[in-house]
Write a protein that holds these residues in place. Sequence first.
Motif, mmCIF file in Angstrom:
data_model
loop_
_atom_site.group_PDB
_atom_site.id
_atom_site.type_symbol
_atom_site.label_atom_id
_atom_site.label_comp_id
_atom_site.label_asym_id
_atom_site.label_seq_id
_atom_site.Cartn_x
_atom_site.Cartn_y
_atom_site.Cartn_z
ATOM 1 N N ALA A 19 4.462 14.013 -13.539
ATOM 2 C CA ALA A 19 4.895 14.440 -12.203
ATOM 3 C C ALA A 19 4.591 13.307 -11.218
ATOM 4 C CB ALA A 19 4.155 15.701 -11.795
ATOM 5 N N TYR A 20 5.416 13.216 -10.147
ATOM 6 C CA TYR A 20 5.264 12.079 -9.231
ATOM 7 C C TYR A 20 5.825 12.404 -7.851
ATOM 8 C CZ TYR A 20 10.235 11.090 -8.758
ATOM 9 O OH TYR A 20 11.560 11.172 -8.411
ATOM 10 N N ASP A 21 5.542 11.521 -6.890
ATOM 11 C CA ASP A 21 6.259 11.488 -5.615
ATOM 12 C C ASP A 21 6.192 10.043 -5.127
ATOM 13 O OD1 ASP A 21 7.723 12.223 -3.422
ATOM 14 O OD2 ASP A 21 6.393 13.874 -2.840
ATOM 15 N N SER A 22 7.083 9.664 -4.201
ATOM 16 C CA SER A 22 7.069 8.278 -3.710
ATOM 17 C C SER A 22 6.964 8.247 -2.189
ATOM 18 C CB SER A 22 8.301 7.518 -4.190
ATOM 19 O OG SER A 22 9.473 8.185 -3.814
ATOM 20 N N PHE A 23 6.375 7.163 -1.678
ATOM 21 C CA PHE A 23 6.035 7.071 -0.256
ATOM 22 C C PHE A 23 6.300 5.666 0.280
ATOM 23 C CE2 PHE A 23 3.468 10.214 -2.419
ATOM 24 C CZ PHE A 23 3.666 11.338 -1.638
ATOM 25 N N THR A 24 6.557 5.594 1.602
ATOM 26 C CA THR A 24 6.708 4.314 2.296
ATOM 27 C C THR A 24 5.645 4.253 3.403
ATOM 28 O OG1 THR A 24 8.212 5.218 3.931
ATOM 29 C CG2 THR A 24 9.213 4.367 1.908
ATOM 30 N N LYS A 25 5.623 3.151 4.160
ATOM 31 C CA LYS A 25 4.594 3.043 5.206
ATOM 32 C C LYS A 25 4.773 4.110 6.290
ATOM 33 C CE LYS A 25 6.699 -0.744 7.861
ATOM 34 N NZ LYS A 25 6.567 -2.180 8.152
ATOM 35 N N ASP A 26 6.018 4.638 6.426
ATOM 36 C CA ASP A 26 6.269 5.706 7.410
ATOM 37 C C ASP A 26 5.743 7.058 6.936
ATOM 38 O OD1 ASP A 26 7.540 3.868 9.062
ATOM 39 O OD2 ASP A 26 9.471 4.181 8.053
ATOM 40 N N THR A 27 5.520 7.188 5.621
ATOM 41 C CA THR A 27 5.062 8.487 5.086
ATOM 42 C C THR A 27 3.693 8.356 4.416
ATOM 43 O OG1 THR A 27 6.315 8.093 3.036
ATOM 44 C CG2 THR A 27 7.419 9.378 4.739
ATOM 45 N N VAL A 28 2.919 7.363 4.851
ATOM 46 C CA VAL A 28 1.619 7.117 4.208
ATOM 47 C C VAL A 28 0.683 8.324 4.355
ATOM 48 C CG1 VAL A 28 0.511 5.946 6.185
ATOM 49 C CG2 VAL A 28 -0.185 5.371 3.859
ATOM 50 N N LEU A 42 0.992 -0.213 1.072
ATOM 51 C CA LEU A 42 2.092 0.090 2.005
ATOM 52 C C LEU A 42 1.943 -0.626 3.348
ATOM 53 C CD1 LEU A 42 2.551 3.918 1.336
ATOM 54 C CD2 LEU A 42 4.088 2.086 0.634
ATOM 55 N N ILE A 43 0.784 -0.513 3.964
ATOM 56 C CA ILE A 43 0.594 -1.043 5.317
ATOM 57 C C ILE A 43 0.262 -2.541 5.280
ATOM 58 C CG2 ILE A 43 -0.674 -0.788 7.516
ATOM 59 C CD1 ILE A 43 0.848 1.774 6.785
ATOM 60 N N ASP A 44 -0.664 -2.928 4.381
ATOM 61 C CA ASP A 44 -1.095 -4.340 4.320
ATOM 62 C C ASP A 44 -0.219 -5.181 3.384
ATOM 63 O OD1 ASP A 44 -3.154 -3.301 5.876
ATOM 64 O OD2 ASP A 44 -4.539 -3.114 4.182
ATOM 65 N N GLU A 45 0.787 -4.530 2.769
ATOM 66 C CA GLU A 45 1.759 -5.231 1.904
ATOM 67 C C GLU A 45 1.065 -6.056 0.811
ATOM 68 O OE1 GLU A 45 4.217 -7.393 4.638
ATOM 69 O OE2 GLU A 45 5.281 -5.585 5.283
ATOM 70 N N LYS A 46 0.127 -5.419 0.118
ATOM 71 C CA LYS A 46 -0.660 -6.084 -0.936
ATOM 72 C C LYS A 46 0.227 -6.782 -1.975
ATOM 73 C CE LYS A 46 -4.101 -5.077 -4.517
ATOM 74 N NZ LYS A 46 -4.990 -4.078 -5.109
ATOM 75 N N PHE A 47 1.325 -6.155 -2.347
ATOM 76 C CA PHE A 47 2.244 -6.750 -3.319
ATOM 77 C C PHE A 47 3.548 -7.196 -2.656
ATOM 78 C CE2 PHE A 47 -0.430 -3.864 -5.922
ATOM 79 C CZ PHE A 47 -0.955 -4.800 -6.808
ATOM 80 N N GLY A 48 3.499 -7.441 -1.337
ATOM 81 C CA GLY A 48 4.695 -7.879 -0.614
ATOM 82 C C GLY A 48 5.783 -6.818 -0.663
ATOM 83 N N LYS A 49 7.028 -7.291 -0.857
ATOM 84 C CA LYS A 49 8.184 -6.372 -0.856
ATOM 85 C C LYS A 49 8.087 -5.351 -1.991
ATOM 86 C CE LYS A 49 12.505 -7.623 -1.647
ATOM 87 N NZ LYS A 49 13.697 -8.434 -1.720
ATOM 88 N N ALA A 50 7.439 -5.749 -3.092
ATOM 89 C CA ALA A 50 7.343 -4.864 -4.273
ATOM 90 C C ALA A 50 6.661 -3.543 -3.935
ATOM 91 C CB ALA A 50 6.587 -5.562 -5.394
ATOM 92 N N SER A 51 5.706 -3.560 -2.951
ATOM 93 C CA SER A 51 5.008 -2.319 -2.612
ATOM 94 C C SER A 51 5.421 -1.760 -1.247
ATOM 95 C CB SER A 51 3.485 -2.509 -2.680
ATOM 96 O OG SER A 51 3.046 -3.443 -1.728
ATOM 97 N N SER A 52 6.680 -2.053 -0.832
ATOM 98 C CA SER A 52 7.186 -1.416 0.398
ATOM 99 C C SER A 52 7.413 0.079 0.146
ATOM 100 C CB SER A 52 8.476 -2.080 0.864
ATOM 101 O OG SER A 52 9.455 -1.989 -0.147
ATOM 102 N N LYS A 53 7.474 0.421 -1.146
ATOM 103 C CA LYS A 53 7.503 1.831 -1.559
ATOM 104 C C LYS A 53 6.508 1.948 -2.706
ATOM 105 C CE LYS A 53 11.516 3.894 -1.562
ATOM 106 N NZ LYS A 53 12.923 4.024 -2.019
ATOM 107 N N VAL A 54 5.763 3.064 -2.746
ATOM 108 C CA VAL A 54 4.770 3.255 -3.804
ATOM 109 C C VAL A 54 4.992 4.615 -4.456
ATOM 110 C CG1 VAL A 54 2.298 3.563 -4.292
ATOM 111 C CG2 VAL A 54 3.036 1.754 -2.734
ATOM 112 N N GLU A 110 -6.312 2.121 -1.345
ATOM 113 C CA GLU A 110 -5.356 1.321 -2.128
ATOM 114 C C GLU A 110 -3.926 1.584 -1.662
ATOM 115 O OE1 GLU A 110 -3.918 -1.426 -4.735
ATOM 116 O OE2 GLU A 110 -6.047 -1.064 -4.374
ATOM 117 N N LEU A 111 -3.599 2.859 -1.422
ATOM 118 C CA LEU A 111 -2.257 3.215 -0.942
ATOM 119 C C LEU A 111 -1.973 2.522 0.392
ATOM 120 C CD1 LEU A 111 0.319 4.902 -1.374
ATOM 121 C CD2 LEU A 111 -0.781 6.754 -0.093
ATOM 122 N N LYS A 112 -2.957 2.560 1.276
ATOM 123 C CA LYS A 112 -2.818 1.885 2.578
ATOM 124 C C LYS A 112 -2.637 0.369 2.369
ATOM 125 C CE LYS A 112 -5.354 0.876 6.863
ATOM 126 N NZ LYS A 112 -5.549 -0.556 6.605
#
Length: 423
Positions: free
Chosen positions: A123-132, A176-188, A171-173
Amino acid sequence: MNILILGSGGREHTFAWKIAQSPKCKNLFVAPGNSGTAQIATNVNIGVNDFKAIKTLVLEKTIDMVVVGPEDPLVNGVHDYFLSDEALKHINVIGPQKAAAQLEGSKEFAKEFLYRHHIPTAAYDSFTKDTVEQGFAFLETLKPPYVLKADGLAAGKGVVILNDLEAAKAELKGMLIDEKFGKASSKVVIEEFLDGIELSCFVLTDGQSYKILPTAKDYKRIGEGDTGLNTGGMGAVSPVPFATPSFLNKIEERIVKPTIEGLKKDRLPYVGFIFIGLIKVGDDPKVIEYNVRMGDPETEVVFPRLKNDLVDILMAMANGTLRDIDIEIDERAATTIMLVSGGYPEAYEKGKEIKGLELISDAIPFHAGAQLDNGKIVTSGGRVLAITSYGKTYQEAIKKSYQNIEKLHFDKMYYRRDIGFDL
């Protein structure tokens, strides 16, 4: 045929090793290649995403087939580039088109595909910086450990598993917010944790029919006992001892068949390799992820067990006649142990001379992060060499690999001494 392999790792050296054995291969080129491919093919210093330079090379050398090793050029549309160019479209490309390569290019795309085609997964869900904030709330609904995956390509390092809720939120922050993986983590993607033992299933498809290659199991963590940071893979074993005939049947019926049917239903054009990362939960297989190419270091144990002429198989994939091929497998086990640079998967030094390769016996050294420098073979990457051996059992094969590793040396060389420990 004149054949070009794109890539420079252990996987591509293994492809070259296997293709070079075929009487149907006239000239073999690898771009950019490494010190291992240089011994059996012509290396060309072109990056895997430099499509214009690849086109020039392909036309100049009258290449008949391009075999794509890594995921990057596939996700970036190398197959589509060939199809859209009058001068290139007759050339066979082994690897899915861009739309289908999203199975690896986007974790969210893959999860939606799995759900849509009723293929067992977490089971999963996905998030962006707007839905952190919703992401934090979703984490609170889960039991630890917490699995966070950068949606895009992060060179095998975009998956984090944490036991502490506050650490998972941080880690989620960070992603998404600090762009730890750049564009790759614009969605998690956040997933429920599946508790079990992992294995890899490799499928060939021409877009209509499929064939299954031997299973393998790789070891991702840098430390012994599967501890420490994730790497690109520290070793692999094939076949997987716990993959019984009835379990393999479940994989085929519940996962492989609906995957191939799903690609057809969704009109995702796919000629190439599907690497399905699986986990055995109880007696049932579930999908962790899709990759749209062969695995590394699993290729180094799967291809050595393949008795067929690989060029015959690649041609059947390209021509849509894969159903006519009977896959023949060596009964022996194969194992590989990865030698890596000190400090990997974090900062490491390059340019260290590798000594002892001429002493290897009864094993195959596949070069990965290694290059020729003034006649010497030196380290050029984190994962340097994969030492593959055969044995009646995987224990015997592992022992041979370790015996050969004792003959090798480069400054700060590191390897895991416990590959196969959990089997």
